[in-house]
Write a protein that holds these residues in place. Structure first.
Motif, PDB file in Angstrom:
ATOM      1  N   ARG A   1       0.835  -1.210   0.000  1.00  0.00           N
ATOM      2  CA  ARG A   1       0.000   0.000   0.000  1.00  0.00           C
ATOM      3  C   ARG A   1       0.868   1.257   0.000  1.00  0.00           C
ATOM      4  O   ARG A   1       0.559   2.234  -0.685  1.00  0.00           O
ATOM      5  N   LEU A   2       1.944   1.245   0.770  1.00  0.00           N
ATOM      6  CA  LEU A   2       2.831   2.402   0.810  1.00  0.00           C
ATOM      7  C   LEU A   2       3.498   2.617  -0.552  1.00  0.00           C
ATOM      8  O   LEU A   2       3.579   3.745  -1.039  1.00  0.00           O
ATOM      9  N   LEU A   3       3.971   1.538  -1.175  1.00  0.00           N
ATOM     10  CA  LEU A   3       4.570   1.679  -2.503  1.00  0.00           C
ATOM     11  C   LEU A   3       3.587   2.306  -3.485  1.00  0.00           C
ATOM     12  O   LEU A   3       3.945   3.206  -4.258  1.00  0.00           O
ATOM     13  N   ILE A   4       2.340   1.866  -3.451  1.00  0.00           N
ATOM     14  CA  ILE A   4       1.315   2.414  -4.347  1.00  0.00           C
ATOM     15  C   ILE A   4       1.077   3.885  -4.028  1.00  0.00           C
ATOM     16  O   ILE A   4       1.011   4.727  -4.926  1.00  0.00           O
ATOM     17  N   LYS A   5       0.984   4.207  -2.742  1.00  0.00           N
ATOM     18  CA  LYS A   5       0.758   5.604  -2.341  1.00  0.00           C
ATOM     19  C   LYS A   5       1.912   6.489  -2.799  1.00  0.00           C
ATOM     20  O   LYS A   5       1.712   7.647  -3.167  1.00  0.00           O
ATOM     21  N   LEU A   6       3.127   5.942  -2.814  1.00  0.00           N
ATOM     22  CA  LEU A   6       4.302   6.712  -3.245  1.00  0.00           C
ATOM     23  C   LEU A   6       4.426   6.806  -4.760  1.00  0.00           C
ATOM     24  O   LEU A   6       5.351   7.416  -5.274  1.00  0.00           O
ATOM     25  N   GLY A   7       3.477   6.202  -5.478  1.00  0.00           N
ATOM     26  CA  GLY A   7       3.440   6.344  -6.926  1.00  0.00           C
ATOM     27  C   GLY A   7       3.963   5.160  -7.716  1.00  0.00           C
ATOM     28  O   GLY A   7       4.040   5.222  -8.944  1.00  0.00           O
ATOM     29  N   PHE A   8       4.317   4.083  -7.050  1.00  0.00           N
ATOM     30  CA  PHE A   8       4.783   2.901  -7.763  1.00  0.00           C
ATOM     31  C   PHE A   8       3.595   2.111  -8.282  1.00  0.00           C
ATOM     32  O   PHE A   8       2.507   2.151  -7.711  1.00  0.00           O
ATOM     33  N   ARG A   9       3.828   1.402  -9.372  1.00  0.00           N
ATOM     34  CA  ARG A   9       2.819   0.507  -9.940  1.00  0.00           C
ATOM     35  C   ARG A   9       3.298  -0.916  -9.788  1.00  0.00           C
ATOM     36  O   ARG A   9       4.458  -1.221 -10.068  1.00  0.00           O
ATOM     37  N   ILE A  10       2.411  -1.791  -9.366  1.00  0.00           N
ATOM     38  CA  ILE A  10       2.735  -3.204  -9.237  1.00  0.00           C
ATOM     39  C   ILE A  10       2.143  -3.916 -10.445  1.00  0.00           C
ATOM     40  O   ILE A  10       0.923  -3.923 -10.634  1.00  0.00           O
ATOM     41  N   GLU A  11       2.998  -4.467 -11.266  1.00  0.00           N
ATOM     42  CA  GLU A  11       2.543  -5.193 -12.447  1.00  0.00           C
ATOM     43  C   GLU A  11       3.185  -6.552 -12.482  1.00  0.00           C
ATOM     44  O   GLU A  11       4.321  -6.740 -12.056  1.00  0.00           O
ATOM     45  N   ARG A  12       2.473  -7.494 -13.018  1.00  0.00           N
ATOM     46  CA  ARG A  12       2.996  -8.852 -13.162  1.00  0.00           C
ATOM     47  C   ARG A  12       3.407  -9.067 -14.609  1.00  0.00           C
ATOM     48  O   ARG A  12       2.640  -8.796 -15.530  1.00  0.00           O
ATOM     49  N   ASP A  13       4.627  -9.552 -14.787  1.00  0.00           N
ATOM     50  CA  ASP A  13       5.127  -9.859 -16.119  1.00  0.00           C
ATOM     51  C   ASP A  13       4.551 -11.209 -16.523  1.00  0.00           C
ATOM     52  O   ASP A  13       4.785 -12.219 -15.855  1.00  0.00           O
ATOM     53  N   ARG A  14       3.813 -11.243 -17.578  1.00  0.00           N
ATOM     54  CA  ARG A  14       3.182 -12.483 -18.062  1.00  0.00           C
ATOM     55  C   ARG A  14       3.943 -13.007 -19.265  1.00  0.00           C
ATOM     56  O   ARG A  14       3.639 -12.680 -20.390  1.00  0.00           O
ATOM     57  N   ASP A  15       4.960 -13.822 -19.032  1.00  0.00           N
ATOM     58  CA  ASP A  15       5.739 -14.384 -20.141  1.00  0.00           C
ATOM     59  C   ASP A  15       4.986 -15.478 -20.840  1.00  0.00           C
ATOM     60  O   ASP A  15       4.381 -16.324 -20.346  1.00  0.00           O
TER      61      ASP A  15
END
Length: 95
Positions: free
Chosen positions: A81-95
């Motif tokens: 939640r903190l990472l998101i609040k700080l502007g980071f995006r969590i994405e999953r690499d789908r190979d």
């Protein structure tokens, strides 16, 4: 006297992909904690004893009770939640 002042992340929604991997992430947090303890000379014991370096949570994540697992889950949820609040995006690499 020091007072904790965590950044408020209560309005941040965890992405579904993170919720799907919550147990994997929590297990990882527990394993990192346990590996550090073991490297520092701690071992499993029925009760926590700092002088003897024993701790009842030096077991596999699956063996923890839900109260102990919730500590790891809350740590993971709060960190993401903190990472998101700080502007980071969590994405999953789908190979």
């Amino acid at each position: 006297m020091w007072q904790p002042q965590p950044i408020d992340t209560s309005g941040i929604e965890l992405p579904q992909s993170v919720r799907d991997e919550r147990e994997t992430l929590s297990r990882q947090a527990h394993d990192i904690w346990a590996a550090k303890r073991l490297a520092d000379g701690w071992r499993y014991g029925e009760t926590r004893d700092d002088a003897r370096k024993t701790h009842p949570n030096l077991v596999a994540y699956e063996e923890l009770d839900d109260d102990d697992k919730s500590y790891d889950r809350e740590l993971i949820d709060g960190t993401i939640r903190l990472l998101i609040k700080l502007g980071f995006r969590i994405e999953r690499d789908r190979d």
